[in-house]
Design a protein around this motif. Structure first.
Motif, PDB file in Angstrom:
ATOM      1  N   VAL A   7      -6.060  -0.430  -8.612  1.00 33.21           N
ATOM      2  CA  VAL A   7      -6.760  -0.267  -7.334  1.00 33.21           C
ATOM      3  C   VAL A   7      -7.174   1.186  -7.178  1.00 33.21           C
ATOM      4  CG1 VAL A   7      -5.612  -2.212  -6.217  1.00 33.21           C
ATOM      5  CG2 VAL A   7      -4.591   0.044  -6.076  1.00 33.21           C
ATOM      6  N   LYS A   8      -8.170   1.436  -6.373  1.00 35.32           N
ATOM      7  CA  LYS A   8      -8.773   2.760  -6.295  1.00 35.32           C
ATOM      8  C   LYS A   8      -7.763   3.861  -5.961  1.00 35.32           C
ATOM      9  CE  LYS A   8     -12.876   5.001  -4.623  1.00 35.32           C
ATOM     10  NZ  LYS A   8     -14.202   4.777  -4.113  1.00 35.32           N
ATOM     11  N   CYS A   9      -7.113   3.797  -4.832  1.00 38.10           N
ATOM     12  CA  CYS A   9      -6.117   4.812  -4.457  1.00 38.10           C
ATOM     13  C   CYS A   9      -5.181   4.213  -3.418  1.00 38.10           C
ATOM     14  CB  CYS A   9      -6.796   6.053  -3.890  1.00 38.10           C
ATOM     15  SG  CYS A   9      -5.623   7.363  -3.442  1.00 38.10           S
ATOM     16  N   LEU A  10      -3.883   4.426  -3.612  1.00 33.15           N
ATOM     17  CA  LEU A  10      -2.896   3.922  -2.655  1.00 33.15           C
ATOM     18  C   LEU A  10      -2.478   4.990  -1.648  1.00 33.15           C
ATOM     19  CD1 LEU A  10      -0.800   1.749  -5.104  1.00 33.15           C
ATOM     20  CD2 LEU A  10      -2.244   0.933  -3.245  1.00 33.15           C
TER      21      LEU A  10
ATOM     22  N   THR B 171       1.800   5.426  -8.624  1.00 31.31           N
ATOM     23  CA  THR B 171       2.272   4.540  -7.570  1.00 31.31           C
ATOM     24  C   THR B 171       1.974   3.089  -7.951  1.00 31.31           C
ATOM     25  OG1 THR B 171       1.753   6.257  -5.954  1.00 31.31           O
ATOM     26  CG2 THR B 171       2.162   4.049  -5.099  1.00 31.31           C
ATOM     27  N   VAL B 172       2.995   2.224  -7.814  1.00 33.30           N
ATOM     28  CA  VAL B 172       2.853   0.806  -8.148  1.00 33.30           C
ATOM     29  C   VAL B 172       3.459  -0.023  -7.017  1.00 33.30           C
ATOM     30  CG1 VAL B 172       3.409  -1.020  -9.800  1.00 33.30           C
ATOM     31  CG2 VAL B 172       3.077   1.310 -10.603  1.00 33.30           C
ATOM     32  N   VAL B 173       2.752  -1.091  -6.641  1.00 33.95           N
ATOM     33  CA  VAL B 173       3.238  -2.003  -5.607  1.00 33.95           C
ATOM     34  C   VAL B 173       3.261  -3.413  -6.177  1.00 33.95           C
ATOM     35  CG1 VAL B 173       2.843  -2.935  -3.298  1.00 33.95           C
ATOM     36  CG2 VAL B 173       2.199  -0.577  -3.804  1.00 33.95           C
TER      37      VAL B 173
ATOM     38  N   TRP C  56       7.375   0.450  -2.434  1.00 35.12           N
ATOM     39  CA  TRP C  56       6.430   1.030  -3.383  1.00 35.12           C
ATOM     40  C   TRP C  56       7.212   1.855  -4.390  1.00 35.12           C
ATOM     41  CZ3 TRP C  56       1.199   2.777  -0.983  1.00 35.12           C
ATOM     42  CH2 TRP C  56       0.710   1.776  -0.150  1.00 35.12           C
ATOM     43  N   ARG C  57       6.819   1.765  -5.663  1.00 34.92           N
ATOM     44  CA  ARG C  57       7.536   2.495  -6.706  1.00 34.92           C
ATOM     45  C   ARG C  57       6.674   3.628  -7.238  1.00 34.92           C
ATOM     46  NH1 ARG C  57       9.080  -2.781  -5.676  1.00 34.92           N
ATOM     47  NH2 ARG C  57      11.234  -3.094  -6.236  1.00 34.92           N
ATOM     48  N   LEU C  58       7.310   4.761  -7.557  1.00 39.76           N
ATOM     49  CA  LEU C  58       6.651   5.884  -8.201  1.00 39.76           C
ATOM     50  C   LEU C  58       7.167   5.915  -9.630  1.00 39.76           C
ATOM     51  CD1 LEU C  58       7.037   8.546  -5.366  1.00 39.76           C
ATOM     52  CD2 LEU C  58       5.196   6.892  -5.730  1.00 39.76           C
ATOM     53  N   VAL C  59       6.303   5.583 -10.579  1.00 36.18           N
ATOM     54  CA  VAL C  59       6.685   5.458 -11.986  1.00 36.18           C
ATOM     55  C   VAL C  59       6.347   6.766 -12.698  1.00 36.18           C
ATOM     56  CG1 VAL C  59       6.365   4.143 -14.105  1.00 36.18           C
ATOM     57  CG2 VAL C  59       6.255   2.984 -11.892  1.00 36.18           C
ATOM     58  N   ALA C  60       7.380   7.456 -13.178  1.00 33.63           N
ATOM     59  CA  ALA C  60       7.199   8.746 -13.845  1.00 33.63           C
ATOM     60  C   ALA C  60       6.528   8.573 -15.202  1.00 33.63           C
ATOM     61  CB  ALA C  60       8.544   9.437 -14.021  1.00 33.63           C
TER      62      ALA C  60
END
Length: 108
Positions: free
Chosen positions: A62-65, A74-76, A84-88
């Motif tokens: 998706v364009k921007c969360l 960022t992944v949902v 919401w998860r922040l994947v390093a």
């Protein structure tokens, strides 16, 4: 006669993973076997997602969360929209999938 505003498109999926394209672009890769793939592409390969509507799990960029973390994407999970998860960068895809509550597609 009134025009229909929406049409229904059938999907066989259980959930969709929304991956921020802007975060992925800023990282310029960082995932996959050689660390050169964007997260969405690496997740599709790991989960065995071929065609979105026919897959059990969809992965959509998706364009921007709007979160914009440094060094992460960022992944949902649409099935769990409150977390919401922040994947390093460089995170193990098995761990990412487990955290998101999804797993590889069963082979037929």
């Amino acid at each position: 006669m009134e025009a229909r505003l929406t049409r229904l498109v059938k999907s066989e999926g259980e959930t969709a993973l929304l991956v921020c394209a802007k975060c992925s672009k800023r990282l310029d890769g960082g995932f996959g076997k050689k660390g050169k793939q964007r997260l969405a592409k690496a997740l599709k390969a790991y989960l065995g997602v071929k065609r979105f509507r026919k897959a059990r799990i969809g992965v959509v960029e998706v364009k921007c969360l709007g979160v914009c973390p440094r060094g992460a994407v960022t992944v949902v999970n649409a099935a769990d929209p409150t977390r919401w998860r922040l994947v390093a960068r460089g995170a193990d895809l098995r761990d990412v999938a487990a955290e998101l509550g999804v797993g590889p597609q069963p082979t037929a």
